[in-house]
Design a protein around this motif. Structure first.
Motif: not given
Length: 193
Positions: A146-162
């Motif tokens: 979500s746009q409002e939760h677009f943060q380094r740690e949150v996105l980083g967690h998902e990039i790690a999954h990828a």
């Protein structure tokens, strides 16, 4: 011989039906703007200001250096700031996990709000979002956030999954993937302070 052709045709038909269900899902990003980075194709609605999103990732010149990117070169690049920031974040996470993927290509779809994210999650997984701000759909090779939760740690967690999904031939258990992604999130939070 005719029997073999029949069974082959049936198997191919089922394959295309299954493929259509996975890739035929319309998540509402058909008319979205698009941004290409080295690792990702980013989709976002016209109302989203990508320069604000880039700032939310808090990529410093030392992050660029640690990722092996010349900070001066990145700052003067013709690429939008968000593209550079995502490339640096991807390389940083690859380094944290010690899993280097040189030909990775995935998608990030930035939802306008948490409601759109929840609708997509329900359509993809058939259950409720349950307090999440983002998720990675491995079958679609797409990160939704979500746009409002677009943060380094949150996105980083998902990039790690990828990265984990692409690194291993046989996928690790979900809990192991969560532990590794949680470790990445912890490292990104720790390095921010």
């Amino acid at each position: 011989m005719p029997r073999l052709k029949f069974f082959s045709s049936v198997i191919i038909l089922f394959f295309f039906i299954a493929l259509g269900k996975v890739y035929g899902y319309d998540d509402g990003f058909g008319q979205a703007k698009k941004l290409k980075t080295k690792q990702f194709t980013v989709y976002y609605s016209p109302q989203v200001d990508i320069s604000v999103l880039a700032k939310k990732l808090k990529i410093s010149s030392s992050d660029r250096s640690l990722a092996g990117i010349d900070p001066k070169l990145s700052a003067s690049s013709s690429q939008p700031e968000l593209a550079d920031a995502l490339d640096v974040l991807f390389l940083s996470i690859s380094n944290i996990l010690d899993m280097n993927l040189y030909s990775f290509q995935g998608a990030i779809k930035i939802c306008r709000d948490i409601n759109q994210l929840a609708d997509i999650y329900t359509n993809v997984f058939g259950s409720s979002l349950g307090g999440r701000y983002s998720f990675y759909a491995s079958d679609l090779d797409t990160i939704y956030i979500s746009q409002e939760h677009f943060q380094r740690e949150v996105l980083g967690h998902e990039i790690a999954h990828a990265i984990i999904s692409h690194h291993f031939v046989v996928q690790p258990p979900v809990k192991a993937s969560e532990v590794l992604s949680g470790y990445v999130e912890y490292q990104l939070r720790k390095n921010e302070d």
